[in-house]
Design a protein around this motif. Structure first.
Motif, short mmCIF file in Angstrom:
data_model
loop_
_atom_site.label_atom_id
_atom_site.label_comp_id
_atom_site.label_asym_id
_atom_site.label_seq_id
_atom_site.Cartn_x
_atom_site.Cartn_y
_atom_site.Cartn_z
N LYS A 9 0.80 -1.22 0.00
CA LYS A 9 0.00 0.00 0.00
C LYS A 9 0.84 1.27 0.00
O LYS A 9 0.52 2.21 -0.73
CB LYS A 9 -0.90 -0.05 1.24
N PRO A 41 -13.16 2.39 -3.56
CA PRO A 41 -12.51 3.51 -4.25
C PRO A 41 -11.73 4.39 -3.28
O PRO A 41 -12.02 4.45 -2.09
CB PRO A 41 -13.69 4.27 -4.85
N ILE A 42 -10.72 5.04 -3.83
CA ILE A 42 -10.00 6.06 -3.08
C ILE A 42 -10.20 7.39 -3.81
O ILE A 42 -10.52 7.42 -5.00
CB ILE A 42 -8.50 5.73 -2.90
N LYS A 46 -5.68 11.06 -3.58
CA LYS A 46 -4.88 9.96 -3.03
C LYS A 46 -4.38 9.05 -4.15
O LYS A 46 -3.25 8.56 -4.12
CB LYS A 46 -5.70 9.16 -2.02
N LEU A 47 -5.22 8.85 -5.16
CA LEU A 47 -4.82 8.04 -6.30
C LEU A 47 -3.62 8.69 -7.01
O LEU A 47 -2.66 8.00 -7.38
CB LEU A 47 -5.98 7.87 -7.28
N ASN A 53 -4.66 2.26 -6.80
CA ASN A 53 -5.62 1.91 -5.75
C ASN A 53 -5.38 0.45 -5.41
O ASN A 53 -5.63 -0.44 -6.23
CB ASN A 53 -7.05 2.13 -6.26
N SER A 55 -6.93 -1.56 -3.49
CA SER A 55 -8.15 -2.38 -3.50
C SER A 55 -8.54 -2.75 -4.92
O SER A 55 -9.06 -3.83 -5.18
CB SER A 55 -9.29 -1.64 -2.80
N ARG A 56 -8.28 -1.85 -5.86
CA ARG A 56 -8.56 -2.13 -7.27
C ARG A 56 -7.66 -3.26 -7.77
O ARG A 56 -8.11 -4.13 -8.51
CB ARG A 56 -8.37 -0.86 -8.11
N ARG A 76 -15.48 7.73 -4.80
CA ARG A 76 -15.21 8.46 -3.55
C ARG A 76 -15.47 9.93 -3.85
O ARG A 76 -14.78 10.53 -4.67
CB ARG A 76 -13.75 8.23 -3.14
N ASP A 116 -11.72 -4.67 -0.16
CA ASP A 116 -10.84 -3.66 0.43
C ASP A 116 -9.63 -4.38 1.00
O ASP A 116 -9.60 -5.61 1.09
CB ASP A 116 -11.57 -2.88 1.51
#
Length: 167
Positions: A9, A41-42, A46-47, A53, A55-56, A76, A116
């Protein structure tokens, strides 16, 4: 597990998406049927700063392994401050109204699997699932790579066979 998630992350080790995605897929409830996978989503800021992302990437691995489509039906809408260090009440307030489902991607009647990386209090997952349900989703399940035990400070990892272990 905590170190792996942090490498993935925060240190841009995208190559970890494949083995971590395999773990998430192993924990997929086999007795449930889903129409699509929805990555958490973020916010676009942040992306931009993170470059991806996480989680993506996990959702993409689950999709690749299951054949389910990834539905980008959740956005988001507001940037919330980082959840780390916040109480449960503060986390819920922080993400209240943070998600929206665009009118052109309504999940009417669909059974969705929300992916997530980490589940702490459930505030983010609840806010996202609420937005999906309000947009017409018939069912929303949440699957994460890890669950944080906030009282002990240990990561609790759910493994595909239903056993749990602390790392």
């Amino acid at each position: 597990m905590r170190d792996l998630i942090h490498l993935f992350k925060y240190h841009r080790m995208r190559a970890l998406a494949r083995p971590l995605g395999r773990l998430v897929t192993r924990a997929l409830p086999r007795d449930q049927i889903f129409d699509a996978i929805v990555p958490m989503p973020i916010h676009w800021r942040k992306l931009l700063s993170r470059g991806f992302n996480q989680s993506r990437l996990l959702a993409g691995e689950v999709a690749r392994r299951t054949g389910l489509p990834v539905a980008a039906c959740l956005r988001r809408r507001k940037s919330a401050r980082a959840q780390a260090g916040l109480s449960g009440k503060q986390r819920r307030a922080n993400v209240a109204g943070a998600f929206l489902v665009p009118k052109d991607s309504q999940p009417k009647g669909q059974r969705l699997l929300l992916i997530d990386d980490v589940f702490t209090t459930g505030a983010t997952a609840n806010a996202a699932a609420t937005a999906l349900k309000r947009a017409g989703a018939a069912h929303v399940s949440v699957l994460t790579l890890a669950r944080t035990d906030r009282l002990s400070g240990f990561q609790v990892v759910r493994i595909a066979d239903g056993m749990e272990r602390s790392d």
